[in-house]
Structures are given as structure tokens and as C-alpha cells.
Write a protein that holds these residues in place. Structure first.
Motif, mmCIF file in Angstrom:
data_model
loop_
_atom_site.group_PDB
_atom_site.id
_atom_site.type_symbol
_atom_site.label_atom_id
_atom_site.label_comp_id
_atom_site.label_asym_id
_atom_site.label_seq_id
_atom_site.Cartn_x
_atom_site.Cartn_y
_atom_site.Cartn_z
ATOM 1 N N ASP A 187 61.312 -13.392 93.144
ATOM 2 C CA ASP A 187 61.701 -12.694 91.924
ATOM 3 C C ASP A 187 60.442 -12.541 91.074
ATOM 4 O O ASP A 187 59.693 -13.505 90.900
ATOM 5 N N VAL A 226 57.909 -8.812 81.151
ATOM 6 C CA VAL A 226 56.569 -8.287 80.836
ATOM 7 C C VAL A 226 56.611 -6.763 80.704
ATOM 8 O O VAL A 226 56.035 -6.183 79.787
ATOM 9 N N GLU A 257 72.209 -4.713 86.473
ATOM 10 C CA GLU A 257 71.580 -5.997 86.821
ATOM 11 C C GLU A 257 72.206 -6.536 88.112
ATOM 12 O O GLU A 257 73.415 -6.440 88.315
HETATM 13 N N1 LIG Z 1 64.465 -0.681 85.654
HETATM 14 C C1 LIG Z 1 64.725 -1.981 85.670
HETATM 15 N N2 LIG Z 1 65.264 -2.569 84.601
HETATM 16 C C2 LIG Z 1 65.503 -3.873 84.595
HETATM 17 N N3 LIG Z 1 65.256 -4.699 85.628
HETATM 18 C C3 LIG Z 1 64.729 -4.165 86.728
HETATM 19 C C4 LIG Z 1 64.427 -2.795 86.809
HETATM 20 N N4 LIG Z 1 63.909 -2.558 88.018
HETATM 21 C C5 LIG Z 1 63.892 -3.731 88.686
HETATM 22 N N5 LIG Z 1 64.403 -4.701 87.898
HETATM 23 C C6 LIG Z 1 64.632 -6.097 88.229
HETATM 24 O O1 LIG Z 1 63.925 -6.938 87.358
HETATM 25 C C7 LIG Z 1 63.364 -8.003 88.109
HETATM 26 C C8 LIG Z 1 62.107 -8.456 87.432
HETATM 27 O O2 LIG Z 1 62.470 -8.849 86.149
HETATM 28 P P1 LIG Z 1 61.430 -9.500 85.238
HETATM 29 O O3 LIG Z 1 62.132 -10.129 84.112
HETATM 30 O O4 LIG Z 1 60.541 -10.371 86.051
HETATM 31 O O5 LIG Z 1 60.585 -8.256 84.712
HETATM 32 S S1 LIG Z 1 59.035 -8.161 84.483
HETATM 33 O O6 LIG Z 1 58.386 -7.986 85.774
HETATM 34 O O7 LIG Z 1 58.603 -9.379 83.754
HETATM 35 O O8 LIG Z 1 58.860 -6.978 83.616
HETATM 36 C C9 LIG Z 1 63.118 -7.449 89.466
HETATM 37 O O9 LIG Z 1 63.226 -8.504 90.388
HETATM 38 P P2 LIG Z 1 62.283 -8.506 91.718
HETATM 39 O O10 LIG Z 1 62.485 -7.167 92.388
HETATM 40 O O11 LIG Z 1 62.874 -9.623 92.499
HETATM 41 O O12 LIG Z 1 60.881 -8.729 91.276
HETATM 42 C C10 LIG Z 1 64.198 -6.408 89.625
HETATM 43 O O13 LIG Z 1 65.331 -6.877 90.291
#
Ligand SMILES: Nc1ncnc2c1ncn2[C@@H]1O[C@H](COP(=O)(O)OS(=O)(=O)O)[C@@H](OP(=O)(O)O)[C@H]1O
Ligand SMILES: [Mg+2]
Ligand SMILES: [Mg+2]
Ligand SMILES: [Mg+2]
Length: 382
Positions: free
Chosen positions: A149, A262, A315
């Protein structure tokens, strides 16, 4: 809930997440050591990333769960599939996954788990990954896995997590979060140091807890626990000690810190900033990749986590299940932005989530934030 219920599942989940953390750290070190290799990081259809670590962890966890509990008894909902990996032009990529998984599974006995008798071949690895194709749902037991993740954090050398949960009849009953780059808090006076995973423990010298950590909890215990990771240069060995974690006692917004994703694409930073200011938060937000945000709340490093994805984004359960349980059992509160519990019964998505997710160390901060969401005219335009 009887004390022993889900103990075996927790036990295996914690061990396999420790193994997966070792796998990820090795791959991350390799990625950062070289210029990004085209073969090791791929873009998916939605432009998000997937790496050999994501597939390798999914294969490893799937193999261990199926081997331990019997594949016919195991339903796994997980993020990755084998589409890219099975293409003829992906032979090199698949080869790397195969060797990464075998190297990791060869360590299984070190963690008291049973590994394969012989090296697994590509078809067995693909089978292990694609077996994680359950859609979950309201009935029965489903493992929920996010192999990496925060893949973006992973490739950038930052925070990421390995998240494994067990859902039983729509309730999250076991949650394990491996956070290879997130340190557990130093605490010389923690009396609640013990080990439920094994009776023999390697005991720490108190102020050298600079390893990554694995956090875990079981529903209804009112307790969440953390262990330092044990691979690589770690000072610790398996079986490992565990220390209880608890949410922060701070309930004054002026002293509280909130964390958020982020990337602006993943959460509306300006909406969160508006809420923060309306409830009187003064500290700057802590922007952290991945479910490490839940770990930070559970351990008392921050008081609030908010995520407001853009309208239309749904989500997924693997992005939250393990973290939500750990925060709740550590004393925190997690709901959607309307104040309702998250519903893990509807398959792979958190269907009917109201606007976003709000996790807090206590009810006082939580009530204020939910009140602020209601009061905000902006929320209707999310
Ligand atoms: N558009 C959009 N909006 C919201 N969330 C999304 C979106 N796209 C992807 N994801 C999912 O967010 C996971 C990463 O969340 P984070 O809190 O780590 O976000 S960040 O990287 O810190 O910005 C990320 O998890 P991983 O794919 O496991 O990294 C996704 O499942
Ligand atoms: Mg992803
Ligand atoms: Mg994720
Ligand atoms: Mg992922």
C-alpha cells in the motif's frame, strides 16, 4: 468473543507480514540503488504503479495462507492480478517475481511457518497471485490483502505498508500492518511488553528501536501491538517481543496533528485544511504515503487522519480494513465523513461511503470534525 478465536489466523498473518516486509525492503533497496528499471515498475490502466514487490508479496501471502489453512478454505480479496505478468513480453518481469518469492518463502521456517518443499515455478506463482480473486461480501471469512500500500511511496523510497486483514461475516476481526520504514516509538517504561505469537522472545535494549515495525490487533481485545521488524540488519530476531500501542490522549485541537495522503489526486487537501482550521487545528498536516497513517494514529504520533477522495472514486476495502481495526482497538474512532461506520460487507469497495474517511484518537476530536463536515457548505461540492 472468546479469547482464542482467530488466534491462529492472527499468528500466521503476523508472521507472513514480517516475511513480506523483508521482501519489500530488499526490493526497495534494489530499486533505489539502480536507476528505475522499466522491468520492475509498471503503470496500470489507471496510471497507478505496480512493482515486482506488489506481485511477489501477493504470491507469498497467498501461498502461505493456502498452505496453512488449505486453499479450499481460503478466500482472498487482494489488489493485484496477473494480466501484465502473464504476457509473453513480461517473461523477464515474471522471472524476477519468481526468484523474489522463492527467496522469501525459503525464510518461512525462520518465522515458524512451513515453506514449499521445492522451488515454485512460474505457473505456481501466477496461480498463487490469481487465486486472490475473491470479491468478499457479507458472508463467511475473507482475507483482505494490499500487498504494497502506497506503491508511490515505495518507489520513491518513502513510507509504504503491507496490509493484511481477516473479515468474518462483514466484520474486520484481525488486522496486521507491516510498516518497514516506520519506527515504533521508543519507550523505556512500557510494562505491557510481551509476546502472544511465541513464548520465547528476543528482548530489546530499550532505546534502539530504529527498525521498521509490524502492528497488529484482534477485534474485541481493546489492544493493539507493535513489533520491530526482524530482517536484514535488524538487531532483533524471530521470535520477537511486542509492545502495546495506544492512541494519543490529546483532545485539544490546538495541540493535535492531522495526517493525510501525500498526493492531491488522492485526497482534497484544501477541504481538509478548511475543516482543520474550523475546528482549531494549528499544526501543519503530516503528509504520509500509505496506511502508515493509521499506524501513526494507533501509536499516538498524530491524532487525526482524513482522506477525501474526489467524487466518483470508490475506496477499496484493502486500503483500510487492517488500519481501521488497529486504530479502533488502540482506542480510536474511525467513520466516514457522515459519522457512520465503514461497511466492509459490500465486496471490494466501501460502498455508500459518505464523502471520505475520518479517523481520530478519541471521540471529542472526532465529533468536532464530523460537525465541521456538516457545517461546511464546501462539502456538497466534493
Ligand atoms: N484517485 C484516487 N483517490 C483516492 N485514492 C486513490 C486514488 N487512486 C488510487 N488510490 C488509492 O490510494 C492508495 C494510496 O493512498 P495514500 O493515502 O497512500 O495516498 S498518497 O500516495 O499518500 O497520496 C492507493 O493504494 P496502493 O495502490 O496500494 O498504493 C490506491 O488504492
Ligand atoms: Mg496500487
Ligand atoms: Mg493501497
Ligand atoms: Mg497496493
Amino acid at each position: 468473543m472468546e479469547k482464542e478465536k482467530y488466534s491462529e489466523e492472527l499468528n500466521v498473518a503476523v508472521r507472513v507480514v514480517h516475511m513480506a516486509c523483508g521482501l519489500c525492503q530488499k526490493v526497495q533497496k534494489g530499486l533505489l540503488g539502480n536507476a528505475l528499471d522499466d522491468d520492475e515498475v509498471k503503470s496500470k490502466d489507471d496510471d497507478s504503479l505496480v512493482t515486482i514487490a506488489d506481485w511477489s508479496v501477493q504470491a507469498t501471502v497467498s501461498w502461505i495462507l493456502s498452505n496453512t489453512f488449505g486453499s479450499e478454505n481460503v478466500s482472498i480479496v487482494a489488489e493485484e492480478d496477473v494480466q501484465t505478468l502473464s504476457k509473453p513480453e513480461s517473461a523477464g518481469l515474471l522471472g524476477k517475481v519468481v526468484s523474489t518469492v522463492n527467496e522469501c518463502l525459503a525464510q518461512a521456517s525462520r518465522y515458524g511457518l512451513e515453506g514449499p518443499d521445492k522451488t515454485l515455478g512460474p505457473s505456481e506463482i501466477l496461480e498463487a497471485i490469481s487465486r486472490c480473486n475473491s470479491n468478499g461480501g457479507p458472508l463467511g471469512r475473507h482475507w483482505v490483502l494490499d500487498p504494497v500500500d502506497g506503491t508511490l511511496g515505495f518507489v520513491r523510497g518513502g513510507q509504504y505498508a503491507v496490509a493484511l486483514a481477516l473479515i468474518d461475516n462483514a466484520e474486520v476481526v484481525v488486522g496486521v500492518l507491516g510498516c518497514p520504514n516506520y519506527h515504533m516509538k521508543r519507550d523505556r517504561h512500557n510494562k505491557h511488553q510481551q509476546n502472544h505469537i511465541s513464548s520465547e522472545v528476543s528482548v530489546p535494549s530499550p532505546d534502539v528501536l530504529e527498525e521498521g515495525c509490524v502492528m497488529y490487533s484482534k477485534k474485541g481485545t481493546g489492544e493493539a501491538w507493535v513489533q520491530p521488524t526482524v530482517y536484514g540488519d535488524s538487531k532483533y530476531e524471530w521470535p520477537n517481543f511486542a509492545k502495546q500501542v495506544r492512541v494519543s490522549p490529546i483532545d485539544d485541537p490546538a495541540l493535535a496533528t492531522f495526517c493525510e495522503p501525500v498526493e492531491r489526486a488522492n485526497s482534497n487537501h484544501s477541504f481538509a485544511a478548511g475543516l482543520a482550521s474550523s475546528v482549531g487545528l494549528r499544526n501543519k498536516p503530516l503528509r504520509v504515503y500509505s496506511m502508515v497513517k493509521y499506524a501513526a494514529i494507533a501509536q499516538g504520533d498524530a491524532e487525526i487522519f482524513m482522506k477525501f477522495a474526489r467524487a466518483g472514486y470508490k475506496e477499496k476495502i484493502w486500503d483500510h480494513a487492517a488500519g481501521v481495526l488497529i486504530v479502533q482497538e488502540a482506542g480510536g474512532v474511525v467513520t466516514d465523513a457522515g459519522g457512520r461506520s465503514l461497511d466492509f460487507s459490500k465486496g471490494i469497495y466501501l460502498e455508500s461511503l459518505d464523502r471520505g474517511i475520518v479517523a481520530c484518537s478519541g471521540t471529542k476530536l472526532h465529533e468536532k470534525l464530523i460537525g465541521a463536515v456538516y457545517a461546511s457548505w464546501e462539502s456538497s461540492s466534493l
